[in-house]
Design an enzyme around this catalytic site. Structure first.
Site, short mmCIF file in Angstrom:
data_model
loop_
_atom_site.label_atom_id
_atom_site.label_comp_id
_atom_site.label_asym_id
_atom_site.label_seq_id
_atom_site.Cartn_x
_atom_site.Cartn_y
_atom_site.Cartn_z
N ASP A 50 0.84 -1.19 0.00
CA ASP A 50 0.00 0.00 0.00
C ASP A 50 0.88 1.25 0.00
O ASP A 50 1.78 1.41 0.83
CB ASP A 50 -0.92 0.01 1.22
CG ASP A 50 -1.92 1.13 1.17
OD1 ASP A 50 -2.96 0.97 0.51
OD2 ASP A 50 -1.65 2.18 1.78
N ARG A 51 0.59 2.16 -0.92
CA ARG A 51 1.42 3.35 -1.08
C ARG A 51 1.29 4.30 0.11
O ARG A 51 2.27 4.89 0.57
CB ARG A 51 1.04 4.08 -2.39
CG ARG A 51 1.55 3.41 -3.65
CD ARG A 51 0.95 2.05 -3.95
NE ARG A 51 -0.50 2.14 -4.14
CZ ARG A 51 -1.33 1.10 -4.01
NH1 ARG A 51 -0.88 -0.09 -3.65
NH2 ARG A 51 -2.63 1.25 -4.24
N CYS A 86 -2.67 5.32 -9.99
CA CYS A 86 -2.61 5.53 -8.54
C CYS A 86 -1.93 6.87 -8.31
O CYS A 86 -0.74 7.02 -8.61
CB CYS A 86 -1.82 4.41 -7.87
SG CYS A 86 -1.53 4.70 -6.10
N ASN A 87 -2.67 7.84 -7.80
CA ASN A 87 -2.10 9.16 -7.54
C ASN A 87 -0.98 9.08 -6.50
O ASN A 87 0.06 9.71 -6.65
CB ASN A 87 -3.19 10.12 -7.04
CG ASN A 87 -4.18 10.49 -8.12
OD1 ASN A 87 -4.07 11.53 -8.76
ND2 ASN A 87 -5.17 9.65 -8.33
N THR A 88 -1.21 8.28 -5.45
CA THR A 88 -0.24 8.21 -4.36
C THR A 88 1.10 7.68 -4.82
O THR A 88 2.15 8.07 -4.28
CB THR A 88 -0.80 7.35 -3.21
OG1 THR A 88 -2.17 7.72 -2.96
CG2 THR A 88 -0.01 7.54 -1.95
N THR A 133 -6.06 10.22 -0.92
CA THR A 133 -5.66 9.47 0.26
C THR A 133 -4.83 10.36 1.18
O THR A 133 -4.27 11.38 0.76
CB THR A 133 -4.82 8.24 -0.12
OG1 THR A 133 -3.58 8.68 -0.69
CG2 THR A 133 -5.56 7.35 -1.10
N LYS A 177 -12.18 0.53 -1.72
CA LYS A 177 -11.25 -0.56 -2.01
C LYS A 177 -11.87 -1.93 -1.72
O LYS A 177 -11.44 -2.94 -2.28
CB LYS A 177 -9.95 -0.38 -1.23
CG LYS A 177 -9.03 0.70 -1.80
CD LYS A 177 -7.69 0.72 -1.10
CE LYS A 177 -6.78 1.78 -1.72
NZ LYS A 177 -6.34 1.44 -3.06
N CYS A 210 -7.60 10.54 -6.14
CA CYS A 210 -7.40 9.11 -5.82
C CYS A 210 -8.21 8.37 -6.87
O CYS A 210 -9.38 8.71 -7.11
CB CYS A 210 -7.88 8.78 -4.42
SG CYS A 210 -8.02 7.00 -4.11
#
Length: 245
Positions: A50-51, A86-88, A133, A177, A210
């Protein structure tokens, strides 16, 4: 010369990759099966940490290494243009590792830079709201990128972020999610409330920062404030680069 194959890093989250493929097809000017662009997606979510957990120090395993491994496989299958929905993952501490460890013979599209270009080209905007996030917000990737264009980025309050936005994405009972199709009403309602908060704080547009959030907020605006779908902008950039000579 044919179109370049698009490679998509799946599993970050899993429905985000499917949403990106759908938006690529939705925005491609194709009149037959054969006119659609070549796309390959590899989704191995169990290999990618998980980022947000990495950015918040919960784990010291940088997910950029695994993402680069997925990109390497995609390139071996013929992909030349890569999208990471995924932005993160675009936070510099992750993204720099991705660039360092990925093959040189591909072009990785930077989602946040594409969003910034769209905002700047669309007209005079001085204040943008961001839903994302906690990892994305803590990295300040959007704030730092848009500051170069003189645009202020505002976040939800700490309470709204921790009690509503982040759980709407991650909560085991109702988060996107866990429940992506359909999205649980509570997750959508909490994100809608956070967007309204940003509108009241003066946001002239709100970035859905996100790739899970566009699965919940599908309208074009909230409180007459436009919503900017980062996934759609990534899709358009991948189409552009695939079709480039």
């Amino acid at each position: 010369m044919g179109n370049k194959m698009i490679g998509i890093v799946g599993g970050v989250g899993s429905y985000a990759g499917l949403d990106l493929i759908r938006k690529i097809y939705d925005h491609t000017d194709a009149r037959s099966d054969q006119e659609h662009l070549p796309v390959s997606m590899l989704s191995v979510p169990h290999t990618i940490g998980d980022r947000t957990e990495y950015l918040l120090g919960v784990t010291d395993v940088n997910p950029g290494r695994s993402i680069a491994g997925v990109i390497t496989t995609l390139v071996s299958q013929g992909a030349e243009v890569i999208g990471i929905p995924c932005n993160t993952a675009h936070a510099s501490s992750i993204y720099d590792v991705i660039l360092e460890m990925s093959p040189d013979n591909c072009k990785i599209i930077h989602m946040i830079e594409e969003v910034a270009r769209e905002i700047v080209s669309s007209g005079a905007v001085s204040k943008i709201g961001l839903l994302g996030t906690t990892g994305t917000l803590s990295s300040d990737i959007y704030k730092d990128t848009l500051a170069g264009y003189g645009i202020e980025v505002i976040y939800p309050s700490a309470d709204i972020q921790s009690l509503f936005v982040h759980p709407a994405i991650y909560h085991h009972d109702y988060g996107i999610k866990v429940y992506s199709n359909p999205v649980i009403t509570k997750a959508r309602d909490d994100l809608f409330m956070a967007a309204s908060y940003l509108s009241r704080k003066g946001a002239e547009a709100i970035i859905l920062g996100c790739t899970e959030i566009p699965l919940a907020l599908t309208e074009g605006a909230i409180d007459d404030v436009p919503l900017i779908d980062a996934t759609t902008l990534l899709a358009k950039a991948l189409i552009r680069e695939s079709q480039a000579a």
